[in-house]
Design a protein around this motif. Structure first.
Motif, PDB file in Angstrom:
ATOM      1  N   THR A  46       0.824  -1.211   0.000  1.00 17.80           N
ATOM      2  CA  THR A  46       0.000   0.000   0.000  1.00 17.80           C
ATOM      3  C   THR A  46       0.859   1.263   0.000  1.00 17.80           C
ATOM      4  O   THR A  46       0.476   2.268  -0.576  1.00 17.80           O
ATOM      5  CB  THR A  46      -0.935   0.023   1.219  1.00 17.80           C
ATOM      6  OG1 THR A  46      -0.155  -0.138   2.396  1.00 17.80           O
ATOM      7  CG2 THR A  46      -1.974  -1.070   1.111  1.00 17.80           C
ATOM      8  N   LYS A  47       1.998   1.227   0.644  1.00 13.29           N
ATOM      9  CA  LYS A  47       2.910   2.370   0.655  1.00 13.29           C
ATOM     10  C   LYS A  47       4.178   1.944  -0.068  1.00 13.29           C
ATOM     11  O   LYS A  47       4.955   1.140   0.439  1.00 13.29           O
ATOM     12  CB  LYS A  47       3.230   2.752   2.101  1.00 13.29           C
ATOM     13  CG  LYS A  47       3.602   4.185   2.305  1.00 13.29           C
ATOM     14  CD  LYS A  47       3.754   4.489   3.786  1.00 13.29           C
ATOM     15  CE  LYS A  47       3.780   5.963   4.012  1.00 13.29           C
ATOM     16  NZ  LYS A  47       4.009   6.304   5.397  1.00 13.29           N
ATOM     17  N   SER A  48       4.351   2.456  -1.288  1.00 12.25           N
ATOM     18  CA  SER A  48       5.517   2.047  -2.063  1.00 12.25           C
ATOM     19  C   SER A  48       5.949   3.169  -3.000  1.00 12.25           C
ATOM     20  O   SER A  48       5.230   4.142  -3.206  1.00 12.25           O
ATOM     21  CB  SER A  48       5.206   0.792  -2.872  1.00 12.25           C
ATOM     22  OG  SER A  48       4.251   1.082  -3.859  1.00 12.25           O
ATOM     23  N   ARG A  49       7.132   2.987  -3.531  1.00 11.32           N
ATOM     24  CA  ARG A  49       7.671   3.917  -4.513  1.00 11.32           C
ATOM     25  C   ARG A  49       8.441   3.083  -5.526  1.00 11.32           C
ATOM     26  O   ARG A  49       9.395   2.398  -5.178  1.00 11.32           O
ATOM     27  CB  ARG A  49       8.594   4.926  -3.841  1.00 11.32           C
ATOM     28  CG  ARG A  49       9.211   5.928  -4.794  1.00 11.32           C
ATOM     29  CD  ARG A  49      10.072   6.906  -4.035  1.00 11.32           C
ATOM     30  NE  ARG A  49      10.687   7.869  -4.902  1.00 11.32           N
ATOM     31  CZ  ARG A  49      11.610   8.724  -4.501  1.00 11.32           C
ATOM     32  NH1 ARG A  49      12.002   8.727  -3.240  1.00 11.32           N
ATOM     33  NH2 ARG A  49      12.139   9.575  -5.336  1.00 11.32           N
ATOM     34  N   LEU A  50       8.024   3.122  -6.761  1.00  9.94           N
ATOM     35  CA  LEU A  50       8.654   2.362  -7.809  1.00  9.94           C
ATOM     36  C   LEU A  50       9.725   3.227  -8.465  1.00  9.94           C
ATOM     37  O   LEU A  50       9.448   4.347  -8.889  1.00  9.94           O
ATOM     38  CB  LEU A  50       7.604   1.931  -8.836  1.00  9.94           C
ATOM     39  CG  LEU A  50       7.997   0.885  -9.852  1.00  9.94           C
ATOM     40  CD1 LEU A  50       8.441  -0.407  -9.170  1.00  9.94           C
ATOM     41  CD2 LEU A  50       6.820   0.600 -10.777  1.00  9.94           C
ATOM     42  N   VAL A  51      10.958   2.725  -8.509  1.00  8.51           N
ATOM     43  CA  VAL A  51      12.060   3.471  -9.109  1.00  8.51           C
ATOM     44  C   VAL A  51      12.839   2.564 -10.052  1.00  8.51           C
ATOM     45  O   VAL A  51      12.839   1.353  -9.912  1.00  8.51           O
ATOM     46  CB  VAL A  51      13.027   4.051  -8.048  1.00  8.51           C
ATOM     47  CG1 VAL A  51      12.348   5.078  -7.171  1.00  8.51           C
ATOM     48  CG2 VAL A  51      13.663   2.959  -7.221  1.00  8.51           C
ATOM     49  N   SER A  52      13.501   3.190 -10.998  1.00  8.49           N
ATOM     50  CA  SER A  52      14.477   2.490 -11.819  1.00  8.49           C
ATOM     51  C   SER A  52      15.830   3.099 -11.453  1.00  8.49           C
ATOM     52  O   SER A  52      15.892   4.196 -10.900  1.00  8.49           O
ATOM     53  CB  SER A  52      14.175   2.675 -13.311  1.00  8.49           C
ATOM     54  OG  SER A  52      14.274   4.032 -13.663  1.00  8.49           O
ATOM     55  N   PHE A  53      16.886   2.376 -11.716  1.00  7.50           N
ATOM     56  CA  PHE A  53      18.195   2.922 -11.370  1.00  7.50           C
ATOM     57  C   PHE A  53      19.271   2.354 -12.269  1.00  7.50           C
ATOM     58  O   PHE A  53      19.081   1.347 -12.946  1.00  7.50           O
ATOM     59  CB  PHE A  53      18.517   2.704  -9.897  1.00  7.50           C
ATOM     60  CG  PHE A  53      18.779   1.262  -9.517  1.00  7.50           C
ATOM     61  CD1 PHE A  53      17.748   0.369  -9.369  1.00  7.50           C
ATOM     62  CD2 PHE A  53      20.057   0.829  -9.290  1.00  7.50           C
ATOM     63  CE1 PHE A  53      17.978  -0.946  -9.016  1.00  7.50           C
ATOM     64  CE2 PHE A  53      20.318  -0.475  -8.921  1.00  7.50           C
ATOM     65  CZ  PHE A  53      19.272  -1.375  -8.793  1.00  7.50           C
ATOM     66  N   ASP A  54      20.421   3.022 -12.252  1.00 14.40           N
ATOM     67  CA  ASP A  54      21.567   2.634 -13.059  1.00 14.40           C
ATOM     68  C   ASP A  54      22.442   1.705 -12.222  1.00 14.40           C
ATOM     69  O   ASP A  54      23.278   2.153 -11.435  1.00 14.40           O
ATOM     70  CB  ASP A  54      22.331   3.893 -13.485  1.00 14.40           C
ATOM     71  CG  ASP A  54      23.416   3.611 -14.494  1.00 14.40           C
ATOM     72  OD1 ASP A  54      23.936   2.472 -14.520  1.00 14.40           O
ATOM     73  OD2 ASP A  54      23.762   4.532 -15.251  1.00 14.40           O
TER      74      ASP A  54
END
Length: 142
Positions: A46-54
């Motif tokens: 329910t509490k999340s943050r989707l990120v991409s990274f190098d």
């Protein structure tokens, strides 16, 4: 002219130094941007943050992390947090395998760190990529 040259050198040096310490590895993403196969999709908490990274840049940067307990200055890495903010950690290389085993699997590395806000991080690289656990006052973020 000599004072101007000295000022210009100092300015360029400080700019290069700050660029190295404020490296950005993370970028906010959304599910549509992530190319996950159907069988790898998971329900997000329910509490999340989707990120991409190098990943490669992060690996290269973490090679500069000093070994724990050596009294060397840790390196700074800023990590995204689930609430949309970011937290900077001071990281050290923290091996968890016996030296012979670590020599056999050099791609496996682990790090630990602290933030000014009191967060603790354990992170590293393994056979399935990068992983991190951030905790503070019993609450954890993965």
């Amino acid at each position: 002219m000599r004072i101007f040259s000295l000022f210009l050198f100092a300015f360029l040096f400080s700019t290069v130094g700050s660029a190295q310490t404020n490296m950005t590895f993370w970028q906010d993403a959304n599910e549509a941007q992530m190319r996950l196969s159907q069988e790898k999709k998971v329900d997000l908490p329910t509490k999340s943050r989707l990120v991409s990274f190098d990943l490669e840049r992060l690996k290269k940067h973490l090679q500069n992390a000093p070994l724990e307990f050596t009294n060397q200055n840790p390196i700074s890495v800023t990590f995204p947090m689930p609430d949309g903010k970011s937290t900077t950690f001071q990281l050290e290389y923290s091996p968890v395998m016996a030296p012979k085993l670590a020599a056999k699997y050099p791609q496996i590395k682990s790090f630990k760190g602290l933030s000014d806000e009191g967060h603790v991080i354990r992170c590293g690289f393994g056979g399935k990529g990068f992983h991190a656990v951030i905790s503070r006052k019993g609450k954890k973020a993965y």
